[in-house]
Design a protein around this motif. Structure first.
Motif, PDB file in Angstrom:
ATOM      1  N   ASN A 249       0.789  -1.357  -0.041  1.00  0.00           N
ATOM      2  CA  ASN A 249       0.104  -0.014   0.052  1.00  0.00           C
ATOM      3  C   ASN A 249       0.910   1.140  -0.145  1.00  0.00           C
ATOM      4  O   ASN A 249       0.470   2.123   0.681  1.00  0.00           O
ATOM      5  CB  ASN A 249      -0.974   0.056   1.298  1.00  0.00           C
ATOM      6  N   THR A 251       3.922   3.507  -2.400  1.00  0.00           N
ATOM      7  CA  THR A 251       5.046   3.600  -3.419  1.00  0.00           C
ATOM      8  C   THR A 251       6.600   3.813  -2.750  1.00  0.00           C
ATOM      9  O   THR A 251       7.259   3.668  -3.515  1.00  0.00           O
ATOM     10  CB  THR A 251       4.843   5.099  -4.153  1.00  0.00           C
ATOM     11  N   ASP A 358       1.834  -1.298  -8.256  1.00  0.00           N
ATOM     12  CA  ASP A 358       0.652  -0.910  -8.421  1.00  0.00           C
ATOM     13  C   ASP A 358      -0.446  -1.168  -7.617  1.00  0.00           C
ATOM     14  O   ASP A 358      -0.556  -2.161  -6.968  1.00  0.00           O
ATOM     15  CB  ASP A 358       0.223  -1.322 -10.011  1.00  0.00           C
ATOM     16  N   LYS A 359      -1.587  -0.223  -7.352  1.00  0.00           N
ATOM     17  CA  LYS A 359      -2.652  -0.446  -6.793  1.00  0.00           C
ATOM     18  C   LYS A 359      -3.333  -1.501  -6.838  1.00  0.00           C
ATOM     19  O   LYS A 359      -3.762  -2.467  -6.017  1.00  0.00           O
ATOM     20  CB  LYS A 359      -3.677   0.607  -6.615  1.00  0.00           C
TER      21      LYS A 359
END
Ligand code: DQQ
Length: 580
Positions: A249, A251, A358-359
């Motif tokens: 969750n 970056t 990536d999410k």
């Protein structure tokens, strides 16, 4: 006169950078004597802000690390020629920002029976007490591949110039079930919960490619795990394995040893037979000491890659100064060996990229490190410009042979995209190369014509085309080299990838870094990346042009475009890599 001024500037930079550490520049002390600096004057393809050695051959990035305020990049280097050679050494450069560099003396060169025929790739690990250690592959006196350990001679030298090879080398020899000449490229090590170090090494047994896990308490004595950490049939050797956690969750990057519920794991393999870097998201099963990928390797275009263009032997590291994971990758030439000999150099590194999950949890994202923005100077901006089907718009007023361009395209209703019957059957590279970007679709192809000549007889089209399929929308991203040069004796492979897009997507971004002979393009915020090498005859320096184009029947809007000329990175030299 101009050359003299540049040399003076380089000397000054080198002096200033060195004096920041109170360190004298060293002399040409290594035993390998590189040939005199002989880069020809006319160098339209030599880059201005990508990492390159002063001369000769470079391939894999090795042991990138951040240590006490300094970034280090080692790399595979032939100090004697612009071609891969019988003797490969570890060259070494340092930087305070990953963009401006000082080239140092060679760090590792053949010296003992365990590496007398070359020092091949490897990685760095920072051991407790802030002690860096390098594990690298030695080509030994039998031409077998073994793993060796090297540590810095002097930890108070901020540049870690000199490295000492361990008296117990080799510390790993090919185990049972591994070919003696296919056992290489140790990864960065990670610390298990039991306090032992783990490292993986790439290997091959017949058609099977594998990575072998070793464990150690002291980083010197290593025990092989009988079962492979990861294996693939019919692939051949796994080169340069890279294994690291990514936050689910965030970056932010995370240290290689972190293993808890906030992370997932990534295993990257460079498959020699494919010449591509594939990555797998998956689970590190620490009690079995293996890696289980979410999705098996298929050997098709469905496998995830860091880059769908020219990019190999990449390596990441955790930059604890800025809490990010950074990826470097080697970009080979697309011209001939004879061209390389004439240029006096071969091989680039990509602009270092920040990498994160990536999410969706299904792929990695990549973006050029923020430091690159410090090289931006003259800027051109466009907002709200409609691009009718079949139109082009020139971006002028800046130096577009070294440029950073970011475009945000506003899309028409995705429903009006071309229909794709069975996306799972599509080979995107084939689709991109079958039809030149000048073809007309519905939504696209639209994008950039990079390093283009005024008459467009030379151009590299970096494009998007939107497709719809049952219950989903997709974007085909291409980098089309077929018209990149009037020369025919070049590798002009067109590259492509296809990815799912959000059904509610209203805009899509394209960022392209152009630097003389390299075009690095980041699609949809870094979801897909394609790197190309091009050698135009006309579109060089002031004669290079840049256009935005739309060949779709539907209009797209340039919602926002910013392009910046890029300044030259500052390169200093110290040591024999540039002395004669
Ligand atoms: N390059 C190195 C090897 C590695 C290969 C030799 C990957 O260690 O497997 O230069 O490009």
């Amino acid at each position: 006169m101009k050359n003299f001024a540049v040399q003076l500037l380089l000397l000054l930079i080198s002096f200033l950078l060195n004096s920041r550490n109170g360190i004298e520049a060293s002399t040409c002390s290594n035993s390998i004597d590189p040939i005199k600096y002989r880069i020809p004057k006319e160098q339209p393809y030599r880059t201005s802000y990508h990492f390159q050695p002063p001369q000769n051959w470079m391939n894999d990035p090795n042991a990138p690390m951040y240590y006490k305020g300094v970034y280090h990049l080692f790399y595979q280097h032939n100090p004697l020629a612009a071609t891969f050679g019988d003797i490969i050494v570890w060259a070494h450069s340092v930087s305070y920002d990953l963009i401006n560099w000082i080239h140092l003396n060679i760090a590792l060169e053949p010296s003992g029976p365990y590496d007398i025929n070359s020092c091949w790739s490897g990685s760095a690990t920072i051991l407790p007490g802030e002690k860096p250690a390098i594990l690298y592959t030695g080509i030994d006196h039998y031409k077998n591949e073994v793993q060796n350990l090297a540590i810095p001679k002097n930890l108070t030298d901020a540049f870690l110039r000199e490295w000492e090879k361990h008296p117990q080398n080799p510390v790993m020899t090919p185990p049972t079930g591994v070919e003696e000449d296919n056992f290489r490229d140790p990864s960065t090590a990670w610390h298990g919960k039991d306090g032992k170090w783990r490292v993986i090494v790439g290997a091959q047994n017949g058609d099977e490619g594998k990575t072998i896990l070793y464990q150690s308490e002291d980083f010197v004595n290593w025990t092989v795990n009988p079962n492979p950490f990861f294996a693939t049939d019919n692939t051949g050797v796994c080169e340069c394995p890279d294994f690291f956690p990514v936050y689910i969750n965030s970056t932010n990057g995370v240290d290689t040893s972190v293993d808890n519920s906030s992370v997932r794991h990534v295993l990257k393999i460079s498959y020699l037979r494919k010449q591509h870097d594939y990555y797998f998201l998956g689970k590190y099963v620490s009690d079995k000491e293996n890696f289980v990928p979410d999705v098996e390797f298929t050997g098709t275009s469905k496998d995830l890659r860091f880059d769908y263009g020219k990019f190999y032997a990449s390596k990441s590291f955790f930059d604890y100064a800025k809490n990010r994971r950074i990826l470097w990758g080697w970009v080979n030439e697309s011209d001939s060996t004879q061209d390389d000999i004439e240029k006096g150099w071969a091989g680039l590194q990509t602009i270092p990229r920040k990498v994160w999950l990536d999410k969706s949890g299904k792929r990695l994202m990549q973006w050029p490190i923020e430091e690159i923005e410090n090289l931006r100077h003259k800027q051109i901006s466009i907002t709200g410009e409609k691009l009718e089907g079949g139109s082009t718009l020139e971006i002028s007023g800046i130096n577009v042979s070294q440029v950073d361009v970011e475009v945000l395209f506003e899309l028409p209703e995705l429903e009006s995209g071309d229909w794709l019957e069975d996306p799972s059957e599509v080979d995107p590279q084939l689709l991109c190369s079958k039809q030149h970007a000048s073809r007309s679709g519905k939504i696209g192809p639209f994008g950039l014509l990079a390093l283009a000549s005024k008459d467009l007889t030379e151009e590299t089209a970096v494009s998007f085309q939107i497709f719809r399929a049952s219950n989903r929308y997709l974007c085909l991203m291409c980098s089309d080299q077929s018209r990149s040069s009037l020369r025919n004796d070049l590798d002009k492979t067109t590259y492509g990838t296809i990815f799912d897009i959000d059904p509610n997507l209203k805009t899509i971004s394209l960022r392209t870094l152009i630097d003389k002979s390299i075009i690095e393009s980041f699609g949809d915020g870094g979801k897909a990346v394609i790197t190309s090498r091009v050698y135009p005859l006309l579109a060089i320096e002031k004669d290079a042009h840049l256009y935005v184009f739309n060949n779709g029947s539907q209009s797209v809007v340039i919602s926002k475009l910013n392009a910046w000329s890029m300044k030259q990175a500052e390169i200093g030299h110290e040591g024999n890599i540039n002395c004669a």
